[in-house]
Design a protein around this motif. Structure first.
Motif, mmCIF file in Angstrom:
data_model
loop_
_atom_site.group_PDB
_atom_site.id
_atom_site.type_symbol
_atom_site.label_atom_id
_atom_site.label_comp_id
_atom_site.label_asym_id
_atom_site.label_seq_id
_atom_site.Cartn_x
_atom_site.Cartn_y
_atom_site.Cartn_z
ATOM 1 N N THR A 1 0.842 -1.191 0.000
ATOM 2 C CA THR A 1 0.000 0.000 0.000
ATOM 3 C C THR A 1 0.879 1.243 0.000
ATOM 4 O O THR A 1 1.705 1.433 0.889
ATOM 5 C CB THR A 1 -0.932 0.031 1.220
ATOM 6 O OG1 THR A 1 -1.745 -1.147 1.218
ATOM 7 C CG2 THR A 1 -1.824 1.259 1.197
ATOM 8 N N VAL B 1 -3.220 3.325 -1.959
ATOM 9 C CA VAL B 1 -3.507 2.438 -3.076
ATOM 10 C C VAL B 1 -2.825 1.107 -2.793
ATOM 11 O O VAL B 1 -1.624 1.067 -2.530
ATOM 12 C CB VAL B 1 -2.992 3.013 -4.408
ATOM 13 C CG1 VAL B 1 -3.233 2.030 -5.549
ATOM 14 C CG2 VAL B 1 -3.654 4.359 -4.701
ATOM 15 N N THR B 2 -3.602 0.027 -2.830
ATOM 16 C CA THR B 2 -3.065 -1.296 -2.525
ATOM 17 C C THR B 2 -3.024 -2.136 -3.792
ATOM 18 O O THR B 2 -4.020 -2.257 -4.504
ATOM 19 C CB THR B 2 -3.930 -1.996 -1.456
ATOM 20 O OG1 THR B 2 -3.947 -1.182 -0.271
ATOM 21 C CG2 THR B 2 -3.373 -3.365 -1.108
ATOM 22 N N ARG B 3 -1.867 -2.706 -4.052
ATOM 23 C CA ARG B 3 -1.661 -3.523 -5.239
ATOM 24 C C ARG B 3 -0.962 -4.823 -4.849
ATOM 25 O O ARG B 3 -0.183 -4.852 -3.898
ATOM 26 C CB ARG B 3 -0.768 -2.797 -6.253
ATOM 27 C CG ARG B 3 -1.290 -1.456 -6.719
ATOM 28 C CD ARG B 3 -2.395 -1.618 -7.720
ATOM 29 N NE ARG B 3 -2.778 -0.331 -8.306
ATOM 30 C CZ ARG B 3 -3.918 -0.117 -8.919
ATOM 31 N NH1 ARG B 3 -4.787 -1.105 -9.056
ATOM 32 N NH2 ARG B 3 -4.205 1.068 -9.416
ATOM 33 N N TYR C 1 0.621 3.421 -8.292
ATOM 34 C CA TYR C 1 0.154 3.904 -6.989
ATOM 35 C C TYR C 1 -0.177 5.395 -7.000
ATOM 36 O O TYR C 1 -0.373 6.001 -5.954
ATOM 37 C CB TYR C 1 1.225 3.639 -5.924
ATOM 38 C CG TYR C 1 1.488 2.168 -5.704
ATOM 39 C CD1 TYR C 1 0.742 1.445 -4.774
ATOM 40 C CD2 TYR C 1 2.462 1.490 -6.431
ATOM 41 C CE1 TYR C 1 0.977 0.089 -4.570
ATOM 42 C CE2 TYR C 1 2.700 0.137 -6.234
ATOM 43 C CZ TYR C 1 1.949 -0.548 -5.308
ATOM 44 O OH TYR C 1 2.181 -1.894 -5.119
#
Length: 198
Positions: free
Chosen positions: A132, A136-138, A173
């Protein structure tokens, strides 16, 4: 701690044994903050810049009976990031990139561990999880290694070294500022010293 530039550490690769079913449940380890940090590097106008970001906290569980069930959660202190070039640091922490004032932490949480050859996490393993940045978490996959301290006995697992390496896209992000002079890819080199919790 220097970012695992200590070549002696690589010679002390932890060959954790595959313990039998009678082994204890996952063991909790505590982070040594003074000897743990993240190294990162990126290209700025054709010049490779390197920096560091301290580890604010970490939760580490090592399952000696099944290393694939080990887990790690690492949180970074964005505002204390350092880059040799002051203007680059100022831009990096500003609103167009990491925006440290609004998003003070970067976090990685593991979901699963893919062990390396012969069921070891000491070389060739990968940790799959989520990172994160700027809220924004990917999904991300990091190469993982776990080491004993140099000179320690094979059965002495009280102090361990973790290394996680990989790369991320800034754009993914929303940290895409200064794309005209800063490349999208940022390489990561997370190192942490941990001790067995009492």
């Amino acid at each position: 701690m220097p970012l695992l530039t200590r070549r002696a550490l690589l010679a002390a690769i932890l060959m954790l044994p595959a313990l039998g079913p009678a082994a204890a449940a996952p063991t909790r380890y505590v982070l040594d903050r003074d000897r743990s940090e993240v190294g990162f590097s990126f290209d700025l106008a054709g010049t490779r810049l390197r920096g560091t970001m301290p580890v604010a906290r970490a939760e580490v569980l090592v399952d000696l009976s099944d290393l694939s069930r080990s887990s790690v959660e690492v949180t970074l202190d964005v505002a204390r990031a350092r880059v040799a070039l002051p203007l680059a640091r100022q831009a990096m922490l500003g609103p167009d990139i990491l925006w440290a004032e609004r998003y003070p932490e970067i976090c990685f949480v593991s979901a699963r561990v893919r062990l390396g050859p012969q069921g070891r996490i000491s070389e060739g393993a990968k940790i799959v999880g989520h990172q994160t940045i700027r809220d924004v978490t990917r999904p991300v996959t990091l190469r993982a290694a776990l080491y004993r301290q140099p000179g320690s006995a094979p059965e002495d697992l009280d102090f361990l070294e973790i290394r996680l390496t990989g790369s991320v896209s800034r754009r993914a992000y929303g940290a895409s500022g200064r794309a005209d002079i800063v490349r999208d890819r940022v390489d990561l080199d997370i190192s942490a010293t941990i001790r067995r919790a009492e």
